[in-house]
Write an enzyme that holds these catalytic residues in place. Structure first.
Site, PDB file in Angstrom:
ATOM      1  N   LYS A 112       0.856  -1.220  -0.033  1.00 57.55           N
ATOM      2  CA  LYS A 112      -0.126  -0.107  -0.056  1.00 57.55           C
ATOM      3  C   LYS A 112       0.809   1.255   0.116  1.00 57.55           C
ATOM      4  CE  LYS A 112      -4.276  -2.404   1.454  1.00 57.55           C
ATOM      5  NZ  LYS A 112      -3.785  -3.796   1.865  1.00 57.55           N
TER       6      LYS A 112
HETATM    7  C1  LIG Z   1      -4.314  -5.047   1.512  1.00 60.52           C
HETATM    8  C2  LIG Z   1      -3.405  -6.102   1.295  1.00 60.52           C
HETATM    9  C3  LIG Z   1      -4.153  -7.224   0.537  1.00 60.52           C
HETATM   10  C4  LIG Z   1      -5.298  -7.116  -0.307  1.00 60.52           C
HETATM   11  O1  LIG Z   1      -5.279  -6.112  -1.292  1.00 60.52           O
HETATM   12  P1  LIG Z   1      -6.545  -5.496  -2.013  1.00 60.52           P
HETATM   13  O2  LIG Z   1      -6.036  -4.422  -2.978  1.00 60.52           O
HETATM   14  O3  LIG Z   1      -7.453  -5.142  -1.021  1.00 60.52           O
HETATM   15  O4  LIG Z   1      -7.041  -6.781  -2.578  1.00 60.52           O
HETATM   16  C5  LIG Z   1      -3.189  -8.280   0.412  1.00 60.52           C
HETATM   17  N1  LIG Z   1      -2.163  -8.398   0.964  1.00 60.52           N
HETATM   18  C6  LIG Z   1      -1.660  -7.474   1.938  1.00 60.52           C
HETATM   19  C7  LIG Z   1      -0.525  -7.698   2.480  1.00 60.52           C
HETATM   20  C8  LIG Z   1      -2.391  -6.331   1.940  1.00 60.52           C
HETATM   21  O5  LIG Z   1      -1.983  -5.398   2.910  1.00 60.52           O
END
Ligand SMILES: *Cc1c(COP(=O)(O)O)cnc(C)c1O
Length: 514
Positions: A112
């Site tokens: 993110k």
């Molecule tokens: C947020 C997250 C996901 C899921 O991603 P999305 O975009 O919500 O599908 C998977 N793995 C990790 C480590 C995350 O932080």
């Protein structure tokens, strides 16, 4: 390039789209067309570094920003001080034709950061371009990783305040400490009694609450979102799929034009949607393999065309995927329906009222043409972490392990062994307890002392924890309040009032220009 909501007609520019976050009609924004990258464009991307690649991709989606502006933001967002890997998003061979796209070298050790390090630049520049003077109050519902990445990105950014809600007891101890120890004058963190879906639903209701919005306006503030419902969260993620493909070409593992599959451990469907947009935009992607944990609402949907959230909710060892209402799926449905607002409204109403919907055969055929879904439970996840470590010496986090397991199932079931990019979404050290249990087979490892677990994982695997995590050892928790989902509005009002004297010019930006 203009943007439209999934639910009603009418268009706006990229800057307004980013400021607004979620459309007033409750829908999500998408560009009116998907920019296409030819083979020559891809070759050009392959010849430059990560920040340039990101700026080139972003500039095709957001013409209101110049390439120079975007390159400036990307250069600062992906600088070596924030991202510890020189390549920013390195691609490394795992085994056979499988490769890991390492998306966890940012300041909060999860993917993110790619969006949330650059979003503050995009948002503050959008406010300037729109001559919008109100303070932007960013509300975030998090399943664990978004919250910290958003806090880190927006900490002390002038003109912004940020409030994060996370589900109490449902995130890893490290994720919790990362958030509760957050520094900054403009930040707030609450735990809520409920799960991620409760938090996300309550935040969406606050965005739709016109009376609350009017109160905010009267005090010179407006809400926005840093969840992946905000287009500004999604668009930077498209860039790393282009980047990964170019890297595989540069490494000689594929030839330009070869088809690659992509595997994404999926929760809110943001990351995999970014890969789908890259595919629509000319990147030679074959199948998008959607990996779920025991909350397998998405893999069921891809298999059957029926989305049904009426099922047991599991708290798993991959908490960032513990989601039953995947917001960004709405964007995919819109694209699959041929941008049919009426159809979308019917489906979304059914989701609201029945918690389920069924797509028609045409949409289902299209869905299954591009996507394949599979799932892995906690035991399979742990076994995969252990096996991958024993076979390849690669240490993977539980979310990545879900993806690797589903990839293996996909190859077994379909025989499709095309070169594959597996999104590795978090550092294993963020989930040291789960990873250590998996690797040692010891079930009696307690979760509470995160830092001795980190040291033990370092010793056991002869690897090193990111300093962003080990450095938390001497941080104190600043936030400890727990609220009910029904009281989130009141909590926000309290926080905004308490710090009513907050003046942005009293706090110089942590980084200039933010
Ligand atoms: C947020 C997250 C996901 C899921 O991603 P999305 O975009 O919500 O599908 C998977 N793995 C990790 C480590 C995350 O932080």
């Amino acid at each position: 390039m203009r943007y439209e909501s999934t639910r009603t007609t009418g268009k706006m520019g990229a800057t307004e789209t980013i400021i607004t976050g979620i459309a007033q009609d409750g829908g999500l924004f998408l560009p009116e067309s998907i920019p296409f990258f030819s083979k020559d464009d891809l070759t050009a991307l392959g010849g430059v570094g990560y920040a340039e690649r990101a700026a080139l991709v972003l500039s095709r989606y957001m013409s209101e920003f110049s390439y120079e502006e975007l390159l400036d933001y990307a250069t600062r967002a992906y600088a070596s001080g924030a991202f510890t890997a020189e390549e920013v998003a390195p691609v490394r061979p795992l085994y056979g034709k499988a490769h890991l796209l390492e998306l966890y070298h940012g300041p909060t050790c999860a993917f993110k950061d790619f969006a949330l390090q650059i979003l503050p630049y995009l948002l503050t520049a959008s406010l300037k371009k729109q001559k919008e003077e109100s303070t932007v109050v960013i509300l975030v519902a998090t399943s664990g990783d978004t919250g910290k990445a958003a806090l880190e990105g927006f900490q002390d950014v002038p003109g912004t305040r940020i409030c994060v809600f996370y589900p109490e007891g449902a995130i890893s101890p490290m994720q919790e400490l990362q958030m509760t120890s957050q520094q900054g004058q403009n930040v707030m963190v609450y735990a809520i009694r409920g799960n991620f879906d409760d938090a996300q639903t309550a935040v969406k209701q606050i965005f739709a609450d016109e009376a609350f919005q009017a109160d905010m306006r009267a005090s010179g503030m407006r809400f926005s979102s840093a969840n992946s419902i905000n287009w500004g969260r999604l668009v930077p993620q498209i860039a790393y799929y282009y980047s990964a493909y170019c890297d595989l070409v540069n490494q000689g593992r594929i030839a330009m034009g070869d088809i690659c599959n992509v595997v994404v451990p999926t929760g809110n469907f943001g990351n995999i949607l970014a890969a789908y947009l890259a595919k629509l935009g000319g990147l030679p992607i074959g199948r998008l393999i959607c990996a779920s944990n025991s909350n397998n609402v998405l893999s069921d949907f891809i298999g059957t065309g029926t989305y049904d959230r009426n099922r047991k909710f599991y708290v798993t060892t991959s908490p960032s995927m513990d989601i039953l209402i995947s917001s960004n799926l709405e964007r995919l449905l819109y694209l699959l329906s041929g941008r049919d607002h009426a159809k979308l409204n019917v489906l979304m109403q059914s989701l609201r009222e029945q918690g389920s919907y069924i797509i028609d055969d045409v949409m289902r055929a299209q869905l299954q043409d591009s996507f394949w879904g599979g799932c892995a439970d906690d035991a399979e996840t742990a076994a995969t972490i252990r096996r991958v470590f024993e076979d390849t010496n690669a240490l993977i986090d539980p979310h990545t392990a879900v993806a690797v397991k589903v990839y293996e199932d996909y190859v077994k079931e379909t025989g499709d062994d095309a070169p594959t990019i597996i999104a590795s979404t978090a550092s294993p050290y963020k989930f040291a307890d789960t990873v250590l249990r998996a690797i040692t087979g010891k079930q009696d490892i307690a979760s509470n002392d995160s830092f001795s677990l980190i040291r033990e994982l370092e010793r056991t695997t002869n690897s090193e924890a990111p300093t962003a995590l080990s450095g938390l050892a001497d941080k104190q928790a600043r936030f400890s309040e727990v609220v009910n989902p029904d009281d989130m509005r009141a909590a926000i009002r309290r926080w905004l009032k308490e710090e009513g004297e907050y003046e942005i010019h009293h706090h110089a930006g942590r980084r200039d220009g933010r």
